[in-house]
Design a protein around this motif. Structure first.
Motif, PDB file in Angstrom:
ATOM      1  N   ALA A  31       0.831  -1.211   0.000  1.00  0.00           N
ATOM      2  CA  ALA A  31       0.000   0.000   0.000  1.00  0.00           C
ATOM      3  C   ALA A  31       0.859   1.252   0.000  1.00  0.00           C
ATOM      4  O   ALA A  31       0.551   2.234  -0.691  1.00  0.00           O
ATOM      5  CB  ALA A  31      -0.923  -0.010   1.222  1.00  0.00           C
ATOM      6  N   GLN A  32       1.973   1.244   0.764  1.00  0.00           N
ATOM      7  CA  GLN A  32       2.861   2.403   0.803  1.00  0.00           C
ATOM      8  C   GLN A  32       3.535   2.626  -0.546  1.00  0.00           C
ATOM      9  O   GLN A  32       3.684   3.767  -1.002  1.00  0.00           O
ATOM     10  CB  GLN A  32       3.920   2.215   1.899  1.00  0.00           C
ATOM     11  N   VAL A  33       3.938   1.544  -1.200  1.00  0.00           N
ATOM     12  CA  VAL A  33       4.546   1.654  -2.529  1.00  0.00           C
ATOM     13  C   VAL A  33       3.544   2.225  -3.521  1.00  0.00           C
ATOM     14  O   VAL A  33       3.866   3.103  -4.327  1.00  0.00           O
ATOM     15  CB  VAL A  33       5.063   0.285  -3.003  1.00  0.00           C
ATOM     16  N   GLN A  34       2.296   1.742  -3.435  1.00  0.00           N
ATOM     17  CA  GLN A  34       1.256   2.227  -4.338  1.00  0.00           C
ATOM     18  C   GLN A  34       0.971   3.703  -4.104  1.00  0.00           C
ATOM     19  O   GLN A  34       0.817   4.471  -5.060  1.00  0.00           O
ATOM     20  CB  GLN A  34      -0.027   1.405  -4.147  1.00  0.00           C
ATOM     21  N   ASP A  35       0.927   4.126  -2.831  1.00  0.00           N
ATOM     22  CA  ASP A  35       0.705   5.542  -2.516  1.00  0.00           C
ATOM     23  C   ASP A  35       1.847   6.399  -3.040  1.00  0.00           C
ATOM     24  O   ASP A  35       1.630   7.510  -3.550  1.00  0.00           O
ATOM     25  CB  ASP A  35       0.570   5.728  -1.006  1.00  0.00           C
ATOM     26  N   THR A  36       3.074   5.900  -2.924  1.00  0.00           N
ATOM     27  CA  THR A  36       4.234   6.645  -3.423  1.00  0.00           C
ATOM     28  C   THR A  36       4.165   6.817  -4.934  1.00  0.00           C
ATOM     29  O   THR A  36       4.426   7.897  -5.469  1.00  0.00           O
ATOM     30  CB  THR A  36       5.540   5.918  -3.042  1.00  0.00           C
ATOM     31  N   LEU A  37       3.816   5.754  -5.626  1.00  0.00           N
ATOM     32  CA  LEU A  37       3.696   5.831  -7.089  1.00  0.00           C
ATOM     33  C   LEU A  37       2.607   6.812  -7.507  1.00  0.00           C
ATOM     34  O   LEU A  37       2.769   7.566  -8.475  1.00  0.00           O
ATOM     35  CB  LEU A  37       3.406   4.442  -7.659  1.00  0.00           C
ATOM     36  N   LYS A  38       1.494   6.813  -6.766  1.00  0.00           N
ATOM     37  CA  LYS A  38       0.414   7.752  -7.074  1.00  0.00           C
ATOM     38  C   LYS A  38       0.868   9.195  -6.854  1.00  0.00           C
ATOM     39  O   LYS A  38       0.540  10.085  -7.634  1.00  0.00           O
ATOM     40  CB  LYS A  38      -0.804   7.448  -6.210  1.00  0.00           C
ATOM     41  N   THR A  39       1.634   9.407  -5.785  1.00  0.00           N
ATOM     42  CA  THR A  39       2.133  10.755  -5.495  1.00  0.00           C
ATOM     43  C   THR A  39       3.080  11.233  -6.590  1.00  0.00           C
ATOM     44  O   THR A  39       3.005  12.383  -7.042  1.00  0.00           O
ATOM     45  CB  THR A  39       2.859  10.771  -4.135  1.00  0.00           C
ATOM     46  N   VAL A  40       3.988  10.341  -7.026  1.00  0.00           N
ATOM     47  CA  VAL A  40       4.911  10.690  -8.110  1.00  0.00           C
ATOM     48  C   VAL A  40       4.144  11.016  -9.383  1.00  0.00           C
ATOM     49  O   VAL A  40       4.433  11.997 -10.085  1.00  0.00           O
ATOM     50  CB  VAL A  40       5.903   9.535  -8.348  1.00  0.00           C
ATOM     51  N   GLN A  41       3.142  10.194  -9.684  1.00  0.00           N
ATOM     52  CA  GLN A  41       2.328  10.426 -10.882  1.00  0.00           C
ATOM     53  C   GLN A  41       1.563  11.740 -10.787  1.00  0.00           C
ATOM     54  O   GLN A  41       1.395  12.451 -11.777  1.00  0.00           O
ATOM     55  CB  GLN A  41       1.353   9.256 -11.063  1.00  0.00           C
ATOM     56  N   LEU A  42       1.130  12.083  -9.567  1.00  0.00           N
ATOM     57  CA  LEU A  42       0.352  13.297  -9.366  1.00  0.00           C
ATOM     58  C   LEU A  42       1.197  14.550  -9.542  1.00  0.00           C
ATOM     59  O   LEU A  42       0.772  15.530 -10.146  1.00  0.00           O
ATOM     60  CB  LEU A  42      -0.282  13.269  -7.969  1.00  0.00           C
TER      61      LEU A  42
END
Length: 229
Positions: A172-183
């Protein structure tokens, strides 16, 4: 952030702004919005808060502005005063330890006094302590830097893992990080020229401060030499 007549950053106002933004974020919807596309439920892509986006675009404008210059000046003051404060602490330690070693009355102290380099080091450290003395403005900048670091630590602090537990990030933390980078990646490219401008301006002002300080020290040394002669 600076008050009505203040020329330096007021950290208490920074804390108020951060706390206000935290409360605003808590009140904002946390769950992603789901939209209906031809009968299919699709999770709407997360978007950056428009106010935050506009604030970053103003602060990091490629052509600069008044707000950006304020931030650059504050960063230059903090870097300049904090670096001199570290050097001042170092020379104070050198001076105190050499003086203590020269005055303790032991055989080692006698050997140190016989070595001309040790008393010379003590005098050199004492001279640097006088040269690096911080002004009231410098002390304020050092205090600002320390409080800002404390604020950042509190904002980004994470719970320590249990003893013996792996510190690897969860899925979940990895997924949140990827979403933040994409954002944020499109905005990062947009503000990159502004970041480069701020960095260049900051380096220019730091060099100018150093040059002026060296010129003042040379003038002081010449005046003392003239008075002594």
């Amino acid at each position: 952030l600076y008050g009505s007549n203040a020329e330096q950053l007021r950290v208490d106002r920074v804390e108020e702004v951060i706390e206000g933004f935290r409360k605003f974020s808590e009140l904002a919807p946390q769950e992603p919005e789901v939209i209906d596309v031809e009968g299919e439920k699709i999770e709407k892509e997360t978007e950056m808060d428009p106010m935050m986006r506009e604030a970053l675009l103003v602060l990091l404008a490629p052509n600069g502005n008044y707000v950006q210059d304020l931030v650059v000046d504050e960063l230059v003051r903090i870097i300049d005063s904090s670096s001199r404060n570290l050097l001042l602490a170092l020379w104070k330690r050198v001076y105190l330890e050499t003086e203590e070693a020269l005055k303790d009355g032991s055989a080692l102290s006698g050997l140190l006094r016989a070595n001309p380099a040790v008393p010379l080091l003590s005098r050199f450290a004492q001279q640097n302590i006088g040269l690096l003395k911080l002004s009231e403005e410098d002390e304020h900048s050092v205090a600002v830097a320390e409080r800002l670091l404390a604020i950042l630590r509190s904002q980004f602090a994470t719970a320590a893992p249990a003893e013996g537990a792996p510190a690897l990030p969860t899925a979940a933390q990895v997924q949140d990080t990827l979403k933040t980078v994409q954002l944020y990646s499109p905005l990062a490219l947009q503000v990159l020229p502004g970041v480069q401008r701020m960095t260049f301006r900051g380096m220019q002002k730091l060099v100018a401060r150093l040059t002026l300080r060296l010129a003042n020290l040379q003038g002081t040394a010449r005046a003392e030499s003239t008075a002594a002669s």
